[in-house]
Design an enzyme around this catalytic site. Structure first.
Site, PDB file in Angstrom:
ATOM      1  N   ASN A 106      -8.588  -0.224   3.183  1.00 59.58           N
ATOM      2  CA  ASN A 106      -8.957   1.171   3.422  1.00 59.58           C
ATOM      3  C   ASN A 106      -9.767   1.667   2.221  1.00 59.58           C
ATOM      4  O   ASN A 106      -9.210   1.958   1.169  1.00 59.58           O
ATOM      5  CB  ASN A 106      -7.678   2.013   3.601  1.00 59.58           C
ATOM      6  CG  ASN A 106      -7.974   3.491   3.781  1.00 59.58           C
ATOM      7  OD1 ASN A 106      -9.125   3.888   3.998  1.00 59.58           O
ATOM      8  ND2 ASN A 106      -6.944   4.319   3.682  1.00 59.58           N
ATOM      9  N   TRP A 107     -11.068   1.744   2.408  1.00 60.40           N
ATOM     10  CA  TRP A 107     -11.948   2.108   1.281  1.00 60.40           C
ATOM     11  C   TRP A 107     -11.956   3.612   1.003  1.00 60.40           C
ATOM     12  O   TRP A 107     -12.546   4.059   0.017  1.00 60.40           O
ATOM     13  CB  TRP A 107     -13.387   1.632   1.563  1.00 60.40           C
ATOM     14  CG  TRP A 107     -13.555   0.145   1.508  1.00 60.40           C
ATOM     15  CD1 TRP A 107     -12.627  -0.773   1.108  1.00 60.40           C
ATOM     16  CD2 TRP A 107     -14.735  -0.602   1.859  1.00 60.40           C
ATOM     17  NE1 TRP A 107     -13.152  -2.036   1.187  1.00 60.40           N
ATOM     18  CE2 TRP A 107     -14.440  -1.962   1.636  1.00 60.40           C
ATOM     19  CE3 TRP A 107     -16.005  -0.259   2.337  1.00 60.40           C
ATOM     20  CZ2 TRP A 107     -15.370  -2.978   1.877  1.00 60.40           C
ATOM     21  CZ3 TRP A 107     -16.924  -1.263   2.574  1.00 60.40           C
ATOM     22  CH2 TRP A 107     -16.610  -2.608   2.343  1.00 60.40           C
TER      23      TRP A 107
ATOM     24  N   HIS B  99      -3.512   9.497   8.575  1.00 64.39           N
ATOM     25  CA  HIS B  99      -3.246   9.066   7.197  1.00 64.39           C
ATOM     26  C   HIS B  99      -2.695  10.243   6.394  1.00 64.39           C
ATOM     27  O   HIS B  99      -3.080  11.396   6.615  1.00 64.39           O
ATOM     28  CB  HIS B  99      -4.541   8.538   6.557  1.00 64.39           C
ATOM     29  CG  HIS B  99      -4.313   7.888   5.231  1.00 64.39           C
ATOM     30  ND1 HIS B  99      -4.169   8.617   4.078  1.00 64.39           N
ATOM     31  CD2 HIS B  99      -4.164   6.593   4.874  1.00 64.39           C
ATOM     32  CE1 HIS B  99      -3.945   7.779   3.061  1.00 64.39           C
ATOM     33  NE2 HIS B  99      -3.947   6.539   3.522  1.00 64.39           N
TER      34      HIS B  99
ATOM     35  N   GLU C 101       3.625   4.296   5.293  1.00 61.41           N
ATOM     36  CA  GLU C 101       3.051   4.486   3.956  1.00 61.41           C
ATOM     37  C   GLU C 101       3.714   5.684   3.299  1.00 61.41           C
ATOM     38  O   GLU C 101       3.216   6.818   3.403  1.00 61.41           O
ATOM     39  CB  GLU C 101       1.552   4.795   4.060  1.00 61.41           C
ATOM     40  CG  GLU C 101       0.706   3.680   4.588  1.00 61.41           C
ATOM     41  CD  GLU C 101      -0.744   3.855   4.116  1.00 61.41           C
ATOM     42  OE1 GLU C 101      -1.201   3.024   3.338  1.00 61.41           O
ATOM     43  OE2 GLU C 101      -1.381   4.840   4.501  1.00 61.41           O
TER      44      GLU C 101
ATOM     45  N   GLY D 291      -1.528   5.441  -3.786  1.00 55.84           N
ATOM     46  CA  GLY D 291      -2.399   5.684  -4.931  1.00 55.84           C
ATOM     47  C   GLY D 291      -1.676   5.924  -6.247  1.00 55.84           C
ATOM     48  O   GLY D 291      -2.292   6.341  -7.222  1.00 55.84           O
TER      49      GLY D 291
ATOM     50  N   SER E 137       0.137   1.379  -2.764  1.00 56.00           N
ATOM     51  CA  SER E 137       0.057   0.614  -4.014  1.00 56.00           C
ATOM     52  C   SER E 137       0.314  -0.880  -3.806  1.00 56.00           C
ATOM     53  O   SER E 137       1.007  -1.519  -4.598  1.00 56.00           O
ATOM     54  CB  SER E 137       1.003   1.198  -5.062  1.00 56.00           C
ATOM     55  OG  SER E 137       0.608   2.529  -5.368  1.00 56.00           O
TER      56      SER E 137
ATOM     57  N   GLY F 152      -5.361   0.191  -0.298  1.00 56.42           N
ATOM     58  CA  GLY F 152      -6.380   1.156  -0.718  1.00 56.42           C
ATOM     59  C   GLY F 152      -7.065   0.688  -1.992  1.00 56.42           C
ATOM     60  O   GLY F 152      -7.997  -0.122  -1.958  1.00 56.42           O
TER      61      GLY F 152
END
Ligand code: PGA
Length: 240
Positions: free
Chosen positions: A8-9, A100, A163, A169, A200, A219
């Site tokens: 996931n950019w 998300h 998530e 992150g 993460s 990510g």
């Protein structure tokens, strides 16, 4: 069962960096053992929208799949700024990441909006990757499920990604045992075909999470190809 590895950019990279990323991945797959091993995996890239047309061709030849990071809750029409499923026709996009945590938190997406997006994805025959970010996943899932009529019929086109918000992150992934408990609960209650973990994920912990789930949503560690390839290598090594 297929294991999913999703990059996931988010709102990162540009077209040159994205092409370089895929070229590096292509180089990695020159290694026949890597190519064969990942035949049993579904590698999915979720780039920002403008990169999709260029990546569509490259992804076809590399046999990686494309996902959008979001989808309009509406169909085609007068919805300025929104990208709907029909706009993506012919671009080799098979998946849609929906709900998300960042969309819910920063863009005020409610369960009813997420449900509408799910309906749009299914109408376009896309597989939805529904993200849940609460430790108590049942109410969060229920709030969406209750607004989608044909949920049972479409379940094969639904992947759930657990998530936890605190793990996204932060550099601090969730506890593997706690994730396992949640994933097993989702599998039992909803007979869910595929449940992933995200938050993460790195080369260091990915094998642990893959062991207890059907895949990982990555990510930060997917932005540089070197990191992503290290992660793929860790998965391959753990299986030997
Ligand atoms: P992260 O992001 O790997 O940087 O935690 C995961 C995600 O938000 O999908």
């Amino acid at each position: 069962m297929t294991k999913y590895i999703i990059a996931n950019w988010k709102s990162n990279l540009d077209i040159n960096k994205a092409i370089y990323w895929l070229e590096q991945l292509e180089e990695y797959f020159f290694d026949v053992s890597a190519k064969n091993f990942f035949r049993n995996h579904e590698i999915i890239i979720a780039p920002p929208y403008p990169l999709i047309p260029v990546l569509a061709e490259l992804s076809r030849s590399l046999k990686v799949k494309l996902s959008v990071q979001d989808l309009s809750p509406y169909g085609a029409g007068s919805y300025t700024g929104a990208v709907c499923a029909q706009n993506l026709t012919g671009l080799n996009v098979n998946y849609a990441l929906l709900g998300h945590s960042e969309r819910r938190r920063l863009f005020q997406e409610t369960p009813s909006i997420v449900a509408d997006k799910l309906i749009q994805a299914w109408q376009a025959d896309m597989t939805a990757i529904l993200c849940l970010d609460q430790e108590e996943i049942e109410p969060q899932l229920q709030a969406i499920q209750s607004q989608v009529e044909n949920w049972q019929e479409k379940k094969e086109q639904l992947i759930v990604a657990y998530e936890p918000a605190a793990a996204i992150g932060s550099g601090e992934s969730a506890d593997v045992e706690q994730v396992q408990t949640v994933i097993e609960k989702i599998r039992q209650i909803y007979h869910q075909p595929a449940v992933l973990y995200g938050g993460s994920v790195t080369a260091q912990n990915t094998a642990d999470f893959l062991q207890i789930s059907d895949g990982v949503l990555v990510g930060s560690a997917s932005l540089k190809t070197a990191d992503f390839i290290r992660l793929l290598e860790a998965i391959k090594e753990a299986s030997q």
